[in-house]
Design a protein around this motif. Structure first.
Motif, short mmCIF file in Angstrom:
data_model
loop_
_atom_site.label_atom_id
_atom_site.label_comp_id
_atom_site.label_asym_id
_atom_site.label_seq_id
_atom_site.Cartn_x
_atom_site.Cartn_y
_atom_site.Cartn_z
N LEU A 175 93.38 -2.91 -12.54
CA LEU A 175 92.08 -3.52 -12.77
C LEU A 175 91.30 -2.77 -13.84
CD1 LEU A 175 89.74 -5.43 -12.14
CD2 LEU A 175 89.17 -3.97 -10.18
N MET A 176 91.33 -1.46 -13.79
CA MET A 176 90.60 -0.66 -14.78
C MET A 176 91.21 -0.85 -16.17
SD MET A 176 88.23 0.40 -12.93
CE MET A 176 87.40 1.24 -14.28
N MET A 222 81.88 -0.13 -29.37
CA MET A 222 80.99 -0.19 -28.21
C MET A 222 81.58 -1.12 -27.15
SD MET A 222 78.22 1.67 -28.54
CE MET A 222 77.02 0.86 -27.48
N THR A 223 81.57 -0.66 -25.92
CA THR A 223 82.03 -1.50 -24.82
C THR A 223 80.85 -2.21 -24.17
OG1 THR A 223 81.91 0.39 -23.31
CG2 THR A 223 84.04 -0.06 -24.35
N GLN A 224 81.16 -3.29 -23.49
CA GLN A 224 80.11 -4.10 -22.87
C GLN A 224 79.91 -3.66 -21.42
OE1 GLN A 224 81.06 -8.27 -22.18
NE2 GLN A 224 78.97 -8.84 -22.73
N HIS A 253 89.49 -5.58 -22.16
CA HIS A 253 88.44 -6.55 -22.50
C HIS A 253 87.18 -5.88 -23.06
CE1 HIS A 253 90.87 -9.33 -20.07
NE2 HIS A 253 90.22 -10.31 -20.69
N GLY A 254 87.28 -4.58 -23.34
CA GLY A 254 86.15 -3.86 -23.93
C GLY A 254 84.95 -3.78 -23.02
#
Length: 256
Positions: A66-67, A1-3, A73-74
């Motif tokens: 940037l992406m 899961m990403t934040q 960094h999730g």
């Protein structure tokens, strides 16, 4: 899961700082992007729940980098605030050509690249929002700041089109169109107001926090265009009330 995060460009000064403060107060996790890392670090430390990314988004490939950083960094973008941009005051033929191209690349190119990068996943999740910072300059030509006014007209048109394309997918796209605002914009642009018309323009300047508040409230309400302030709403419609020749002459009468 990403934040989920709110991504704010141009976060080191002016509207960007107030976007960061107000979104942090709403409990959002922030990623702050700008060229001035020292300012970003100080802001991130002051508001908490944020990290800073140093980047010049006018440079080719900066949006992709940037992406990639967000992915590493999730993180995924649930709110994109495309605030990075600048203006240049002066006659078009006398201004530096490379600097004007840089303005187009940042005000328009980077904004489009970032929107394109985050929209597919927003559409897939049926959730997300993009707030593009335009200006009341978008509603008329601007002799003396010709390229800047044109970039903001692009941002407004682009934002309205995206708003219509994705609104049925649960995604909101809004254009925030402030009038004169008390920020570093004029100093960076090299604008030195002179004469009574310029004084009126300066006296109209709104505070940054109120402009940001109006933008976020308009976004929450799903508005395609947000123009803070009654006077700004009126002046933005001048092209409908008067001949375009009058409107451009009025804009050009403000001494630089």
């Amino acid at each position: 899961m990403t934040q989920p995060i709110a991504l704010i460009t141009g976060a080191s000064a002016g509207l960007g700082v107030d976007f960061a403060r107000q979104l942090a107060s709403k409990g959002k996790r922030l990623v702050l992007v700008a060229r001035r890392k020292d300012r970003l670090d100080a802001l991130a430390a002051a508001i908490g729940n944020a990290r800073a990314v140093e980047a010049d988004l006018s440079v080719p490939g900066a949006a992709d980098r940037l992406m990639a950083d967000l992915s590493a960094h999730g993180e995924h973008v649930e709110l994109l605030v495309n605030n990075a941009g600048f203006g240049l005051a002066g006659r078009f033929a006398k201004l530096d050509a490379k600097r004007q191209r840089q303005m187009i690349d940042l005000n328009c190119g980077a904004l489009v690249e970032l929107a394109h990068a985050v929209l597919p996943s927003m559409i897939e999740r049926k959730s997300g929002a993009i707030l593009n910072v335009a200006s009341t300059a978008a509603f008329q030509p601007g002799p003396g700041m010709a390229v800047y006014f044109a970039t903001k007209a692009f941002v407004l048109s682009f934002s309205e089109a995206l708003h219509e394309e994705v609104r049925k997918n649960g995604v909101i796209v809004s254009a925030l169109c402030p009038g004169p605002t008390a920020t570093e914009f004029g100093e960076v642009a090299g604008w030195k107001p002179a004469g009574p018309s310029a004084k009126i323009f300066v006296d109209m300047a709104a505070d940054s926090a109120s402009v940001v508040r109006a933008g976020l409230e308009g976004l929450e309400r799903g508005r395609a265009i947000v123009i803070p302030g009654l006077m700004n709403k009126s002046t933005a419609q001048a092209h409908r009330l008067f001949p375009r020749s009058w409107v451009r002459k009025a804009a050009g009468s403000i001494k630089l």
